[in-house]
Motif scaffolding. Structure first.
Motif, mmCIF file in Angstrom:
data_model
loop_
_atom_site.group_PDB
_atom_site.id
_atom_site.type_symbol
_atom_site.label_atom_id
_atom_site.label_comp_id
_atom_site.label_asym_id
_atom_site.label_seq_id
_atom_site.Cartn_x
_atom_site.Cartn_y
_atom_site.Cartn_z
ATOM 1 N N GLY A 65 0.846 -1.188 0.000
ATOM 2 C CA GLY A 65 0.000 0.000 0.000
ATOM 3 C C GLY A 65 0.877 1.232 0.000
ATOM 4 N N ASP A 92 -1.433 8.813 -7.925
ATOM 5 C CA ASP A 92 -1.693 7.381 -8.018
ATOM 6 C C ASP A 92 -1.375 6.981 -9.462
ATOM 7 O OD1 ASP A 92 -2.505 4.809 -7.731
ATOM 8 O OD2 ASP A 92 -4.540 5.275 -7.031
ATOM 9 N N HIS A 119 0.477 -0.596 -5.327
ATOM 10 C CA HIS A 119 -0.591 -1.547 -5.683
ATOM 11 C C HIS A 119 0.026 -2.943 -5.729
ATOM 12 C CE1 HIS A 119 -3.650 1.453 -6.989
ATOM 13 N NE2 HIS A 119 -2.582 2.195 -7.186
ATOM 14 N N GLU A 121 -1.016 -5.429 -6.996
ATOM 15 C CA GLU A 121 -1.279 -6.029 -8.318
ATOM 16 C C GLU A 121 -0.068 -5.909 -9.248
ATOM 17 O OE1 GLU A 121 -3.162 -3.784 -6.830
ATOM 18 O OE2 GLU A 121 -5.238 -4.497 -6.741
ATOM 19 N N GLU A 122 0.757 -4.887 -9.003
ATOM 20 C CA GLU A 122 1.929 -4.694 -9.864
ATOM 21 C C GLU A 122 2.823 -5.945 -9.853
ATOM 22 O OE1 GLU A 122 3.401 -3.184 -12.113
ATOM 23 O OE2 GLU A 122 5.555 -3.163 -11.748
ATOM 24 N N PHE A 129 -4.944 -4.612 -13.750
ATOM 25 C CA PHE A 129 -4.103 -3.481 -13.348
ATOM 26 C C PHE A 129 -3.255 -3.040 -14.550
ATOM 27 C CE2 PHE A 129 -0.007 -2.018 -11.408
ATOM 28 C CZ PHE A 129 -0.483 -0.894 -10.761
#
Ligand code: AMP
Length: 396
Positions: A65, A92, A119, A121-122, A129
């Motif tokens: 985060g 962001d 994130h 997801e990266e 993403f």
């Protein structure tokens, strides 16, 4: 290989993955901006064609985060000065704000996106993403050699959304060209110098090098596991007990393949891990209890530098000792100087992976070797013979 040279970026928005994972001090000042400077040729190519640039990068290792200390905002001022223009910043890397900032970007403008790794997801290589990132640009460029060995959303997955417009940047192309010179068709004698803390990080590389090199020099912390495996006394020196058998196997393999594997014959020892520790010199395998080896000794320097100076190709990965401490930098410095001398005499020298790039920079010798790679793990994996997913994604 598709490089940015093959494309005219006029009126296009280039989504460029760069590696701005630069070291920061406690006040968030950049302590080494090499990776940023290395990305400038690609950025300037897009701008001078009349395009706009959207940059994405990671910084540090945030835990899934946003974390203020890993914000790319810390580098914005220096980066703007480097480019001599006001770089815009999106708080962001995905979402409506980033999309509208990207949409409203004019040719000649640069937008830096906040840390991708805010994130999770990266790093998971998440498809959705990646699709969100892809919305931001017309063309995808990967110039982040340092992360090319990772199949992350921004380094690999995103490329599939640009089937006809994906390129590698100048830095990536240059890194691959130099790595290739060593990987295939290296002029002989070819010497690899391995050092640094651990054998375990570099086993695959050492094994694959045994098929290519004439000389394999092993110094640094990893050499003590070899010394112990051969029956020596190493006191409190770095040891990976579970790798001792492997070290013996590597020695046998080297012999079978006709590789001259050169280990330290003496060592500089200290009574604690401290620049101001008491020092002494002993032969390898004769370190008294309570002492630890923190650098290679003078006889080893002589032995190693002779091999280095007679080489025509040199790959150097990892310091010979704790070069960060002035009293234990001598071995690493001597090797750096030998690499410089060999380079002056026509050898090709590639420095990279581990801390050897930091060491050569510390001694101010960066400009006197053939190439200093910006990649750590990526260079190692490439040298191990693995395909880099970030590069493959551009080629597919
Ligand atoms: P690597 O990232 O594996 O290349 O390791 C680099 C680190 O290994 C540097 O921070 C060095 O200080 C450390 N190192 C090298 N030699 C020794 C040693 N003899 N004892 C402890 N650490 C060492």
């Amino acid at each position: 290989m598709n490089t940015v040279d093959q494309y005219n970026f006029k009126d296009k928005k280039a989504l460029i993955r760069v590696d701005f994972n630069v070291p920061l001090d406690k006040d968030f000042n950049i302590t080494d901006d090499k990776r940023m400077r290395a990305a400038l040729p690609t950025i300037n190519k897009v701008l001078s064609d009349g395009g706009a640039v959207i940059l994405m990068s990671h910084l540090g290792r945030p835990k899934g985060g946003p974390e203020q200390k890993y914000s790319l905002k810390h580098i914005l001022g220096d980066f703007s000065r480097m480019l001599d223009l006001t770089v815009k910043f999106a708080n962001d890397c995905v979402g409506l704000d980033a999309e509208s900032m990207a949409k409203n970007l004019f040719p000649g403008e640069v937008l830096l996106l906040e840390n991708l790794r805010f994130h999770p997801e990266e790093e998971k290589g998440d498809l959705q993403f990646a699709e969100q990132l892809a919305k931001l640009g017309d063309v995808y460029v990967n110039d982040a050699f340092g992360t090319a060995h990772r199949a992350h959303a921004s380094t690999t997955i995103v490329a599939q959304f640009f089937p006809k417009a994906k390129y590698v940047g100048y830095l990536m192309a240059e890194e691959l060209k130099n790595a290739e010179k060593v990987n295939h068709g290296a002029a002989k004698p070819f010497t690899a110098i391995m050092g640094g803390a651990k054998v375990s990080d570099k086993i695959l590389l050492i094994e694959s090098l045994l098929d290519k090199v004439d000389n394999l020099i092993i110094g640094g912390g990893m050499a003590y596991t070899f010394a112990k495996a051969q029956g020596g006394k190493i006191g409190n020196s770095l040891l990976e007990e579970d790798r001792m058998v492997l070290c013996l196997e590597l020695l046998v393999k080297a012999k079978a393949k006709g590789v001259n594997l050169v280990l330290p014959i003496d060592t500089v020892i200290a009574d604690k891990f401290d620049n101001d520790a008491s020092k002494n010199q002993v032969d390898t395998g004769e370190i008294p209890d309570g002492w630890m080896g923190l650098d290679i000794g003078p006889k080893t320097i002589e032995l190693f530098t002779q091999v280095v100076k007679n080489s025509k190709t040199i790959l150097w990965n990892g310091p010979m000792g704790v070069f960060e401490m002035e009293n234990f930098e001598k071995g690493t410095k001597a090797i750096a100087e030998a690499v410089v001398e060999a380079t002056k005499n026509g050898a090709f020298s590639l420095i990279g992976g581990g801390d050897s790039a930091a060491a050569i920079a510390k001694f101010g010798l960066e400009d006197q070797v053939s190439y200093v790679s910006t990649g750590g793990g990526a260079l190692l994996e490439y040298m191990e013979g693995k395909e880099l997913p970030g590069v493959k994604a551009i080629q597919e």
